[in-house]
Design a protein around this motif. Structure first.
Motif, short mmCIF file in Angstrom:
data_model
loop_
_atom_site.label_atom_id
_atom_site.label_comp_id
_atom_site.label_asym_id
_atom_site.label_seq_id
_atom_site.Cartn_x
_atom_site.Cartn_y
_atom_site.Cartn_z
N TYR A 86 0.84 -1.21 0.00
CA TYR A 86 0.00 0.00 0.00
C TYR A 86 0.87 1.25 0.00
N ALA A 87 0.47 2.24 -0.86
CA ALA A 87 1.29 3.45 -1.00
C ALA A 87 0.48 4.73 -0.86
N GLY A 88 -0.82 4.66 -0.44
CA GLY A 88 -1.59 5.88 -0.23
C GLY A 88 -2.86 5.90 -1.06
N TYR A 89 -3.63 7.00 -0.90
CA TYR A 89 -4.89 7.10 -1.65
C TYR A 89 -5.12 8.53 -2.11
N ILE A 90 -6.07 8.69 -3.01
CA ILE A 90 -6.51 9.98 -3.51
C ILE A 90 -8.02 10.04 -3.33
N SER A 91 -8.53 11.18 -2.87
CA SER A 91 -9.97 11.31 -2.65
C SER A 91 -10.74 11.10 -3.94
N LEU A 142 -6.88 4.12 -4.76
CA LEU A 142 -5.86 3.50 -3.92
C LEU A 142 -4.59 3.31 -4.73
N LYS A 143 -3.43 3.59 -4.13
CA LYS A 143 -2.15 3.42 -4.80
C LYS A 143 -1.36 2.30 -4.15
N PHE A 144 -0.69 1.51 -5.01
CA PHE A 144 0.13 0.40 -4.55
C PHE A 144 1.48 0.44 -5.28
N ASN A 145 2.52 0.01 -4.58
CA ASN A 145 3.80 -0.27 -5.23
C ASN A 145 3.77 -1.69 -5.77
N VAL A 146 4.13 -1.84 -7.04
CA VAL A 146 4.21 -3.17 -7.65
C VAL A 146 5.64 -3.67 -7.52
N VAL A 147 5.80 -4.85 -6.93
CA VAL A 147 7.12 -5.40 -6.70
C VAL A 147 7.68 -5.93 -8.01
N SER A 148 8.98 -5.73 -8.23
CA SER A 148 9.64 -6.27 -9.42
C SER A 148 10.35 -7.56 -9.07
N SER A 149 10.38 -8.48 -10.03
CA SER A 149 11.00 -9.79 -9.78
C SER A 149 11.47 -10.37 -11.09
N THR A 150 12.34 -11.37 -10.98
CA THR A 150 12.76 -12.09 -12.19
C THR A 150 11.73 -13.12 -12.61
N GLN A 151 10.70 -13.30 -11.80
CA GLN A 151 9.62 -14.21 -12.10
C GLN A 151 8.33 -13.41 -12.32
N THR A 152 7.39 -13.98 -12.99
CA THR A 152 6.09 -13.34 -13.16
C THR A 152 5.33 -13.39 -11.84
#
Length: 601
Positions: A86-91, A142-152
């Motif tokens: 979770y990275a925050g929200y906007i009204s 709602l804002k989220f950080n998407v994790v990066s990986s070498t796998q899907t």
């Protein structure tokens, strides 16, 4: 305040929404229902607020009935913390549009549930005295950080404990709540191969990538680079004009906004510039099918062929993809045109051609020379039109001893049998067009001298002229004396076989006469020619008693030869006084008339 407390006690969430992100993002958001109906709460991508590793998800209300306006919303939103944080929200605007400012601001609560990392508690409420909200709108983003990986990676985003509250604090029944899903792909160079380039032709291709987090940065790290081509670091476009053909193996590196790096080796083939190898075209024949492939080297397939100037023979077409000239020409003549060869990269080669279309095939030989039995023979048949080379055929009818050379049309050999030999000859051209004609060869018998003997002549016989006769062979003839001599005073014409002049010296002259015909065949015959002295000396053919005197000895000799004919044993032309070829009474009469006389001194 009571309404706010009621609202906070109903924290239940999750609206599901399904949409695919534009290609600029390295992840995909999928709605559960891409076409939610009325009274639905669903999740939807907010592309404008999604940047780099941040994905923004709108929680939307779709067509809520105005008869049951909502005063607040409460729900939980569950997700996979290994993929999203979770990275925050906007009204949002759903409650704000019906909010009465003097009653206070819309109340919002967004927080992780105590001691959890995978459940977000969401609550939104109007203030007491507000009329409630209906229709469509965004509850909040709602804002989220998407994790990066070498796998899907993938994570469902689902609602739980969800509700909308009406003005009386009751849950609005019959609502549809739709979930969503985030799929994040690892950073990858997706270009698997490069198209082939052509030396001297413009080239442009964009490297492609997926996963990670844009913007990307491209570079070329190792391997041999194709001269004349450059890589754009921000777009990944390889462009330029290659100057040297060959096979190159560059390695490309991709870096994303999260500073992740991947590399990929690729092979780039730069083909030589196209070149037309065919320099000339075989001749064609009017009315006969024609098929000829133009050949080329270099260039990058597919290649295309075109007539850029000039005109093909009527009836002939050029196949654009194969370079085959084919068809049936309908007009003869010489046609000049330029062929253009173009490869897929726009490289061009040209070649100028002249194509001859011949008229129909015909045998032009009208007659064949005659010959002689035993003479070496050679004659060549001739043809016009058609397309060389020609081949020839004679089924039967040639004179025995002669044969046809099929590749040259020569008739050669030594004929063995006289006659007028008639036959049919057939000529074929390159395309098996044929023409026939009836011809004949006259084979003459070998030449033969038909003159059996020559008449005696008196000494001094003025303007003597005698022509030897010949049959057979092929004129013109050539005459010659191969041994012995003609009587003195006589001349011989080698072209006509005629002897002329005035004999001056008595005697018997033996000589061999030869005739040669135009083919070189010869015939010979030996003659004895008697030149008699002027009477009475001509009668004295034997003078044992006295010099040049007609006496009894001559009478006895003549009696011994009586009845002899020319060419018989014992024949003596000097006794044939009147030259009639037989010794008879006429010769005795001449002898008697000159008895006792002597020849003039």
């Amino acid at each position: 305040m009571i309404h706010k407390i009621l609202f906070l006690s109903f924290l239940i969430s999750i609206v599901l929404c399904c949409i695919i992100l534009p290609p600029v993002h390295a992840y995909i958001f999928v709605q559960e229902n891409s076409n939610p109906g009325s009274d639905s709460i669903y999740l939807s991508l907010n592309a404008a607020q999604s940047q780099g590793a941040i994905v923004a998800i709108d929680v939307k209300v779709n067509t809520l009935s105005s008869s049951t306006p909502a005063f607040g919303a409460a729900f939980d939103l569950d997700y996979d913390p290994a993929v999203l944080t979770y990275a925050g929200y906007i009204s949002g605007n759903f409650f704000e549009k019906d909010d009465i400012p003097e009653n206070g601001s819309v109340v919002r609560l967004v927080a992780l549930q105590y001691e959890t990392v995978d459940k977000l508690i969401v609550g939104v409420s109007q203030n007491s005295g507000d009329p409630g909200a209906s229709g469509s709108g965004v509850l909040l983003t709602l804002k989220f950080n998407v994790v990066s990986s070498t796998q899907t990676l993938q994570s469902n985003i689902t609602f739980s404990n969800m509700s909308l509250i009406n003005l009386t604090g009751q849950i609005i029944p019959g609502l549809n709540w739709y979930k969503g899903q985030i799929v994040q792909y690892p950073l990858e160079i997706t270009t698997a191969s490069l198209p082939e380039a052509t030396e001297g032709a413009g080239f442009s291709v964009a490297l492609t990538a997926s996963g990670g987090f844009p913007p990307y940065t491209w570079s070329e790290t190792s391997g041999n680079k194709a001269p004349g081509l450059q890589l754009n670091a921000s777009t990944g476009v390889i462009s330029g004009t290659p100057t040297t053909s060959g096979t190159y193996n560059p390695t490309f590196k991709l870096k994303d906004a999260a500073l992740q790096e991947v590399t990929r080796p690729l092979i780039l083939v730069v083909n030589p510039a196209p070149r037309i190898l065919t320099s000339s075209l075989p001749q064609a024949t009017i009315g006969h099918s024609y098929n000829q492939s133009l050949s080329a080297t270099g260039g990058t397939p597919p290649l295309s062929w075109k007539i850029s100037s000039g005109t093909l023979p009527p009836g002939i077409l050029l196949e654009i993809s194969t370079g085959i000239l084919s068809g049936t020409p309908t007009a003869s003549g010489s046609f000049t045109f330029t062929v253009r060869l173009k490869d897929v990269n726009g490289a061009i080669a040209t070649e100028k051609f002249s194509m001859i279309v011949n008229a129909g095939l015909s045998i032009s030989t009208e007659s064949l020379p005659e010959t002689t039995v035993g003479a070496a023979y050679s004659a060549t048949l001739q043809a016009n039109g058609g397309t060389a080379p020609y081949s020839w055929e004679i089924i039967s009818g040639l004179p025995p001893g002669l044969s046809l050379i099929s590749t040259t049309g020569e008739i050669v050999g030594i004929p063995s049998t006289a006659g007028n030999w008639q036959f049919t000859v057939t000529a074929y051209d390159l395309y098996d067009t044929y023409s026939t004609k009836s011809l004949a060869i006259m084979v003459n018998p070998a030449p033969g001298i038909t003159t059996n003997s020559v008449s005696n002549l008196y000494q001094g016989n003025i303007n003597t002229s005698f022509t030897f006769e010949v049959t057979g062979g092929v004129p013109p003839y050539t005459w010659s004396i191969t041994s012995g001599n003609l009587p003195v005073g006589l001349n011989f014409d080698s072209q006509t076989g005629t002897v002329s002049g005035t004999p001056t010296t008595p005697g018997i002259y033996t000589f061999t006469l030869q005739v040669t015909d135009a083919t070189g065949i010869t015939s010979s015959r030996t003659y004895s020619w008697a030149i008699l002295a002027t009477p009475p000396g001509n009668v004295d053919f034997t003078t044992p008693g006295s010099e040049n005197r007609v006496d009894g000895y001559d009478l006895i000799m003549l009696d011994m030869l009586f009845g002899a004919v020319a060419g018989s044993p014992g024949w003596n032309p000097l006794a044939d006084f009147n030259g009639d070829g037989v010794i008879d009474d006429a010769d005795f009469t001449i002898l008697q008339e000159n008895f006792g006389k002597t020849s003039s001194p």
